[in-house]
Design a protein around this motif. Structure first.
Motif, short mmCIF file in Angstrom:
data_model
loop_
_atom_site.label_atom_id
_atom_site.label_comp_id
_atom_site.label_asym_id
_atom_site.label_seq_id
_atom_site.Cartn_x
_atom_site.Cartn_y
_atom_site.Cartn_z
N MET A 1 0.83 -1.20 0.00
CA MET A 1 0.00 0.00 0.00
C MET A 1 0.87 1.26 0.00
N SER A 3 2.37 4.83 0.76
CA SER A 3 2.45 5.62 1.98
C SER A 3 1.50 6.81 1.94
N ARG A 4 1.47 7.46 0.78
CA ARG A 4 0.62 8.66 0.65
C ARG A 4 -0.86 8.29 0.85
N GLU B 250 -2.70 0.54 -8.20
CA GLU B 250 -2.40 1.68 -7.34
C GLU B 250 -2.48 2.96 -8.16
N LEU B 251 -3.00 4.01 -7.55
CA LEU B 251 -2.99 5.33 -8.18
C LEU B 251 -1.82 6.10 -7.59
N VAL B 252 -0.82 6.40 -8.39
CA VAL B 252 0.37 7.03 -7.84
C VAL B 252 0.55 8.45 -8.37
N GLU B 253 1.20 9.26 -7.57
CA GLU B 253 1.65 10.59 -8.02
C GLU B 253 3.16 10.50 -8.17
N GLY B 255 5.54 11.86 -6.70
CA GLY B 255 6.24 11.74 -5.44
C GLY B 255 6.20 10.35 -4.83
N ASP B 256 5.32 9.50 -5.32
CA ASP B 256 5.24 8.13 -4.80
C ASP B 256 6.26 7.22 -5.46
N MET B 266 7.75 2.07 -6.11
CA MET B 266 6.83 2.99 -5.41
C MET B 266 7.06 2.86 -3.91
N ARG B 267 6.81 3.98 -3.24
CA ARG B 267 7.03 4.02 -1.78
C ARG B 267 5.77 3.51 -1.08
N THR B 268 5.90 2.35 -0.47
CA THR B 268 4.74 1.78 0.22
C THR B 268 5.02 1.75 1.71
N ILE B 269 4.02 1.34 2.48
CA ILE B 269 4.19 1.25 3.92
C ILE B 269 5.18 0.15 4.27
N ASP B 270 5.49 -0.71 3.30
CA ASP B 270 6.45 -1.78 3.54
C ASP B 270 7.74 -1.52 2.76
N GLY B 271 8.09 -0.25 2.55
CA GLY B 271 9.30 0.07 1.82
C GLY B 271 9.04 0.15 0.32
#
Lengths: 311, 480
Positions: A1, A3-4, B250-253, B255-256, B266-271
């Protein structure tokens, strides 16, 4: 998931919970009015204080009378009113639509439009209770809808984190209502009578839908000490502080990189459980509530540091 | 308000619902009769039901000029447009053919450049296009496909035939509204769906996902597909989030995302998690500040190199927009013949090139009759609508064309067909176009119908939602 996305989901849940709890808090105040004997007044300014918005209110230079306070907290565009919080919840929901159940967004959206239309009426006493009831029920519906239709995955974990942390925060604020100098008697004594104080605590329990559960649990008439113990230290009642914090711990346990948050949550939980409420009540509880607020802030920081996009 | 088809008069235009005064077209007969049977109260109720559905479903789009109101509800008219399945079958073939040819063309200009050597199209025309990306030379995306998603604007002229008005090969939008329009119509007219044989549209997100998954560089069973959006203030944000939701992506910007060792994560809650395919809804020039626009904060530094190295797939590929230049457009029928050896199934609208001396002369002499379009604008901006223009505007355009003939082309004012909308006093004709969406990777696919855009102002031809256009559900109706 992402972070943003985790951060937006978390805030959406926090806002929704804050809206529900603000509605509950304002509802107690308004009900309390009806129970009070003539000559006893409510300190409306403490209401602004409890919601943590006194600085902004004071800056407007207005008198803290009922009408002004209600306007300020309900329909006004000041960044912190219920309508603004709902707009923020809706915006966070709108920008995380890709992971939320469609119906959840639709309900938040509907609540927003309902509030936009009806909040101004809450300024006068007549329609107020019904308005709050509607808001509380809608929030509960949304919570139920997510619990029942959303996979209990990471995204749902962040919904729960936001909800439980916000609930914990508001519970400490509502307990603060009881212990603060809320009732101003027209007689010379600054302290209100004991029966009045009990009415106050009873209404506080009602505001958290806790009266019935309290009676089942305590089996004694309503008194300050038992209520505060119930609302802060009970592990079973879903709006009690100890329960909210222990919930956080079980949610966080499922997430990756959780050691920092787990440690902070455990520390907070110990502080709650080890407190001697009887003794603290003697001093008016203020300092203890302040300490709890700092703890809750520290949990938020641990969550943000572990999982949100670092700015 | 009650609907009386006898007083409905589209004038000299082709109407999609009626064929002559008071006579509905066969495929629309049931619809027309049903609408006629509704009372004023019922019609009002349906209209309100649609408005309410759009409001609660949160179907919105953003208008940049609306300060403080970043999303606006989607303008929608409840009367659907009806097209026969037979006609649509023919049209879809034409759309797929066209996109195949366009992809051959793009692949050719960035690689072998046979099309210049064979003198089909002048080389300077391409090299001067603002959408030509020299950084893409020598790159060979899988299947030779650069434009995986295309939105083709079709119009129906007075002769009742579909013509291609333009190809949108960069980041075409509107497909989510096509899907939502259907959802709203189902809520408003459930009765009609019982009796009509209407082609469903909702499999588009699955088709899109399959198209994107087919170009994944890693051959994993579950490629990580993401939708890259410029963010919540973009006018098409609703659509970006809608498509991500429906595809489970995933919908990313910007910055993600982060690039490490030429791979995208992509930067996730798990790295960090590796990304395989990016359905980007950001313009080429904003994709990667190290290659294109240096000031872009929407993009991802290093993204372009990862794509060049084949570590991530981009849809549409950078540089694909070179073929939706409105000047290049005029060559498409020739390109179909050249690359596929087939006759084009769908005709272009007659066009005049300002780079050609005689044609340019014609354009300058007939500015009051023609529509002049800049080569690379979208959203209907920067155009001259000759017949409605002022003398001052015409003079200004004459100056612009003379200064930069490469950047302009002109077309006669084509007659857009009409469809009835429900106004305050019953049905009234309004002009429409149609934007079907075409997908291509290992296979190709065309939506059943597309997004019908309506010029809501009487007599107007401007259908763009950014300029007050509305939309309608579009039905592809099979035989009973």
């Amino acid at each position: 998931m992402l972070s943003r996305v985790a951060e937006r989901v978390y805030w959406q849940a926090r806002y929704l919970e804050r809206i529900e709890n603000t509605a509950r808090l304002l509802d107690v105040f308004s009900t309390l009015l009806m129970d009070l004997p003539k000559g006893t007044k409510l300190g409306w300014h403490s209401l602004v204080h409890i919601t943590g918005t006194h600085e902004i209110f004071d800056a407007t230079g207005r008198q803290p009378i009922e009408r002004n306070v209600m306007k300020f907290l309900l329909p006004e565009d000041n960044g912190i009113s219920i309508i603004n919080m709902l707009a923020a919840a809706r915006e966070n929901a709108r920008t995380t639509r890709e992971i939320m159940p469609t119906e959840a967004f639709e309900q938040i959206n509907e609540l927003y439009f309902y509030a936009k239309e009806n909040l101004a009426q809450g300024v006068s006493r007549g329609p107020r209770h019904q308005l709050f009831e509607e808001i509380i029920t809608s929030c509960q519906q949304i919570t139920g809808l997510m619990a029942g239709t959303m996979s209990h995955n990471d995204a749902y974990s962040f919904v729960r984190l936001g909800r439980d942390l916000e609930r914990a925060d508001m519970t400490t604020r509502i307990v603060d209502v009881g212990s603060s100098n809320l009732l101003v008697s027209s007689q010379s004594s600054t302290q209100a009578d004991e029966p009045l104080t009990n009415i106050l605590w009873m209404n506080i329990l009602r505001s958290m839908s806790a009266y019935q559960m309290y009676r089942q649990h305590v089996k004694d008439r309503v008194n300050a000490e038992d209520v505060v113990i119930f609302l802060l230290q009970n592990d079973e009642f879903p709006r009690s502080l100890a329960h909210c914090i222990s919930q956080l711990s079980s949610v966080v346990d499922e997430l990756p990189n959780h050691s920092k948050s787990l440690a902070q949550i455990a520390k907070t939980y110990r502080a709650i459980k080890h407190a001697n409420i009887e003794k603290l009540l003697g001093d008016g509880l203020f300092q203890f509530i302040d300490d709890l607020q700092i703890e809750i802030g520290a949990i938020h920081k641990a969550i943000a540091d572990s999982w949100f996009l670092q700015k | 308000m009650r609907i009386n088809w006898k007083t409905y008069d589209p004038g000299k235009f082709y109407d999609e619902i009626i064929s002559a005064q008071g006579v509905p077209r066969p495929a629309a007969r049931q619809l027309a009769n049903y609408l006629k049977s509704l009372t004023h109260a019922e019609l009002t109720e349906k209209k309100l039901a649609a408005e309410l559905a759009i409001k609660t479903m949160g179907i919105s789009f953003a208008v940049y000029s609306d300060a403080g109101n970043i999303d606006r509800e989607w303008p929608f008219d409840i009367i659907p447009r009806v097209i026969t399945a037979k006609e649509w079958e023919h049209t879809s073939k034409g759309l797929q053919q066209r996109l195949r040819a366009l992809n051959c063309f793009i692949n050719d200009i960035y690689n072998d450049q046979k099309v210049f050597k064979d003198k089909i199209i002048p080389k300077e025309l391409i090299l001067n296009s603002t959408n030509f990306r020299k950084q893409c030379l020598g790159i060979k995306p899988r299947y030779g496909v650069w434009a995986h998603v295309c939105g083709t604007d079709l119009i129906r002229d007075r002769d009742g035939l579909f013509y291609v008005l333009e190809d949108n090969l960069r980041v075409p939008s509107g497909v989510s509204y096509m899907l939502e329009n259907r959802r709203v119509t189902k809520r408003v007219f459930p009765e009609l769906f019982e009796n009509y044989n209407i082609s469903p549209v909702q499999n588009y997100p699955d088709q899109l996902f399959d198209t994107l998954a087919a170009i994944s560089p890693r051959t994993s069973e579950y490629p990580e597909v993401v939708v890259l959006t410029p963010g919540i203030y973009n006018s098409a944000y609703f659509e970006h989030s809608f498509l991500a939701q429906r595809m489970g992506a995933e919908l990313v910007e910007g910055g993600d995302l982060v690039v490490e060792k030429d791979k995208v994560f992509m930067r996730t809650i798990d790295g960090l998690a590796q990304v395989d395919v990016i359905y980007r809804r950001i313009d080429d020039l904003f994709l990667d500040p190290t290659v294109f626009n240096k000031d872009s904060i929407l993009g991802v530094p290093g993204l372009f190199k990862s794509w060049v190295k084949g570590n991530v797939a981009l849809a549409n590929a950078p540089g694909a927009g070179v073929a939706d230049d409105k000047v290049i457009y005029t060559y498409v029928p020739k390109l179909v013949k050249y690359y596929l050896g087939e006759d084009p199934i769908l005709p272009n609208v007659t066009s005049f090139l300002c780079t050609d001396k005689t044609e340019c002369q014609h354009v300058l002499q007939n500015l009051d009759k023609l529509v002049v379009k800049p080569a690379n604008e979208s959203g209907g901006y920067g155009m001259l609508m000759g017949p409605q223009s002022t003398k001052k505007e015409r003079e200004e355009f004459a100056r612009k064309i003379k200064a930069d003939p490469r950047n302009y082309m002109a077309q006669p004012l084509i007659s857009l067909s009409t469809v009835p909308i429900l106004g305050d006093r019953g049905v009234e004709p309004r002009h429409v176009d149609l934007r079907p969406f075409v997908l291509q990777a290992d296979k190709s696919y065309v939506t059943a119908g597309g997004l019908t855009r309506v010029a809501m102002v009487k007599g107007s031809y401007i259908v763009n939602s950014s300029q007050g256009g509305g939309s309608k559900d579009t039905w592809i109706v099979g035989d009973e």
